[in-house]
Write a protein that holds these residues in place. Sequence first.
Motif, PDB file in Angstrom:
ATOM      1  N   HIS A   1       0.339  -5.238   3.191  1.00  0.00           N
ATOM      2  CA  HIS A   1       1.759  -4.959   3.394  1.00  0.00           C
ATOM      3  C   HIS A   1       2.351  -4.228   2.192  1.00  0.00           C
ATOM      4  CE1 HIS A   1       5.981  -5.414   4.273  1.00  0.00           C
ATOM      5  NE2 HIS A   1       6.152  -6.076   3.149  1.00  0.00           N
ATOM      6  N   TYR A   2       2.072  -4.752   0.979  1.00  0.00           N
ATOM      7  CA  TYR A   2       2.622  -4.096  -0.204  1.00  0.00           C
ATOM      8  C   TYR A   2       2.026  -2.708  -0.394  1.00  0.00           C
ATOM      9  CZ  TYR A   2       5.079  -8.344  -1.405  1.00  0.00           C
ATOM     10  OH  TYR A   2       5.928  -9.409  -1.379  1.00  0.00           O
ATOM     11  N   GLN A   3       0.787  -2.556   0.047  1.00  0.00           N
ATOM     12  CA  GLN A   3       0.152  -1.245  -0.025  1.00  0.00           C
ATOM     13  C   GLN A   3       0.921  -0.232   0.834  1.00  0.00           C
ATOM     14  OE1 GLN A   3      -3.927  -1.353   1.180  1.00  0.00           O
ATOM     15  NE2 GLN A   3      -4.270   0.826   0.795  1.00  0.00           N
ATOM     16  N   ALA A   4       1.413  -0.733   1.983  1.00  0.00           N
ATOM     17  CA  ALA A   4       2.138   0.162   2.888  1.00  0.00           C
ATOM     18  C   ALA A   4       3.463   0.627   2.303  1.00  0.00           C
ATOM     19  CB  ALA A   4       2.379  -0.542   4.229  1.00  0.00           C
ATOM     20  N   ILE A   5       3.977  -0.120   1.319  1.00  0.00           N
ATOM     21  CA  ILE A   5       5.260   0.294   0.747  1.00  0.00           C
ATOM     22  C   ILE A   5       5.146   0.654  -0.747  1.00  0.00           C
ATOM     23  CG2 ILE A   5       6.745  -0.888   2.421  1.00  0.00           C
ATOM     24  CD1 ILE A   5       7.008  -3.210   0.504  1.00  0.00           C
ATOM     25  N   SER A   6       3.921   0.937  -1.231  1.00  0.00           N
ATOM     26  CA  SER A   6       3.823   1.480  -2.604  1.00  0.00           C
ATOM     27  C   SER A   6       3.149   2.833  -2.580  1.00  0.00           C
ATOM     28  CB  SER A   6       3.029   0.594  -3.570  1.00  0.00           C
ATOM     29  OG  SER A   6       2.585  -0.553  -3.039  1.00  0.00           O
TER      30      SER A   6
END
Lengths: 266, 307
Positions: free
Chosen positions: B100-105
């Motif tokens: 998930h964090y990968q999708a927004i970094s």
Amino acid sequence: MNATLPLFRRAFFDTWRSTLGWAAGLAAAAFLYLPLYPSIGGSAQMQDMVNALPAEMTKALNYDQIATGPGYAQATLFGLLGFLLMTIASVAWGAAAVGGDEESGQLELTLAHGVRRVQVVLERALALFLRVVLLSGLVFVLVLVLNEPSQLGIEPANLFGAAVLFAGLALLSGTAALCVGAVTGRKTYGLAAGAAVAVLGYVFNAVGRQSPDVEWLLNLSPYHWAYGNSPVVNGADWAAAGWLWGLSAALVALAAVALEQRDVGA
Amino acid sequence: MATAVSARSLVKRFGRREVLHGVDFEVEAGTVFGVIGPNGAGKTTTMRCLLDIIRPTAGEVRVLGTDPRAGGPELRRRIGYLPGELFLEGRVTGRKLLAHYQAISGPVPRGRINELADRLGLDLDRHTRKLSKGNKQKLGLVQAFMHEPELLVLDEPTGGLDPLVQQEFHAMVREAKHRGQTIFLSSHVLSEVQQTADTVAILRDGRIITVESVEGLREGAVRRVRLTTHGIAAHDAVALLSGIPGVGQVQVLEADGAVTLSAVLEGAIQPLIRMLGSLELTDLVLDEPDLEEAVLKMYAVPREDAR
């Protein structure tokens, strides 16, 4: 950064257990109430019993039309238990979406990434809308399935309109919770606001129907906007549906603006 | 050299309570900058201003050349952030949360998440809420480091980590620095920062008391000296030692036959060494400078004198 609507997907899919739980609750409510209609609501004794109740009570509980199939579905499922379950689900999701996330300390980390605050509010609101629509759709389908076997005699078009209002009414409480949560950063305030909209709406409806002197209360009751003309019986008041959905959208917009302006986690 | 982060007269007020009273600092690109200070000094508030999580009341902040307020998502994709208090709830596995964090970094190199998790000894298939504090912290470090951001902002990064993992973390910081990344980290104790930082800023009560290189701090720090010598009277030795700039608290520990003295030394050691050449030493102990003590002394300085 490749996938679309990452925040929506997280809010929607990571809560599948909760969505499933509420769906099971609503299904149970439908399966418990509706098959009883032929033996309770539709019987002459039931009508006698309702007639014997104080008129004020009948009005408060919306039992005036309980002797017809559509009236029975309206009063029991859409007006009482279904309304209660949907409202609680929607308010809980709404309050958790921003205020709860901030209070638990997780919003800070999300906002430190490549997202806009407006986007956070909108995607999470979308997840709330979609879950509420999903549950309303489920109720619509279940009532449709039980319509024949339970001898309810509901017009599918009226049922559809009632489901739209049912969703809109829950959304109004849910988005109120989301909005106040986003403004204050507190889950509890969000829950209180959502519950206030639902409870006051219900109470204003119940009291407002008692006498012409207090009829003005009905104008303040979202519950009455939605159910004042018994949509399962008579079809939806589409203007009311527009108000419920429109106000919900406005509350989401307000939440987005409020979150954009302030410090988070301070 | 380019400046990665700068703050000028940064003021932050929450209602009537002013938390930062005009903080100034500059962080050169490609260096490790440590902020230390007691709890409540304003470290976290400063860091949150860099990420646009909270907005300064007055003053100017520049992060990678832009105002964080105006930089938006594009700027934050170039930053890795670890909050001081990390809350990870929900019934998701570490792997899913990182996805998930990968999708927004910013873009994460293939295999990078597994590599970092292996290094830190983190099991990515466990549910996050079942993780211990240290394991949650590892997850937080992975999400901060995984996209190899130009700037890392790490608030108390080693909290909850065991010493071995702390060593691994320090290695990660050094590697990031070699890659040209800038690291801005905070701690309430110096020992964590001094191993990796090039520059240390000391923050107290919302003000920067001093910005100093670790070398500089070492020079300013106090060392203990103990020496034993022959063929000199105790009081002569005391007089000799006391005459050296920076030496104080001279004490005679033993005076029958061999003379043993102790003292503290502040500042350069060269004058002391020169004097010692004239003595017949049988023993000499010169302690590692106690930076912690130096810093604690700075914490204790009353505010008026600090400026």
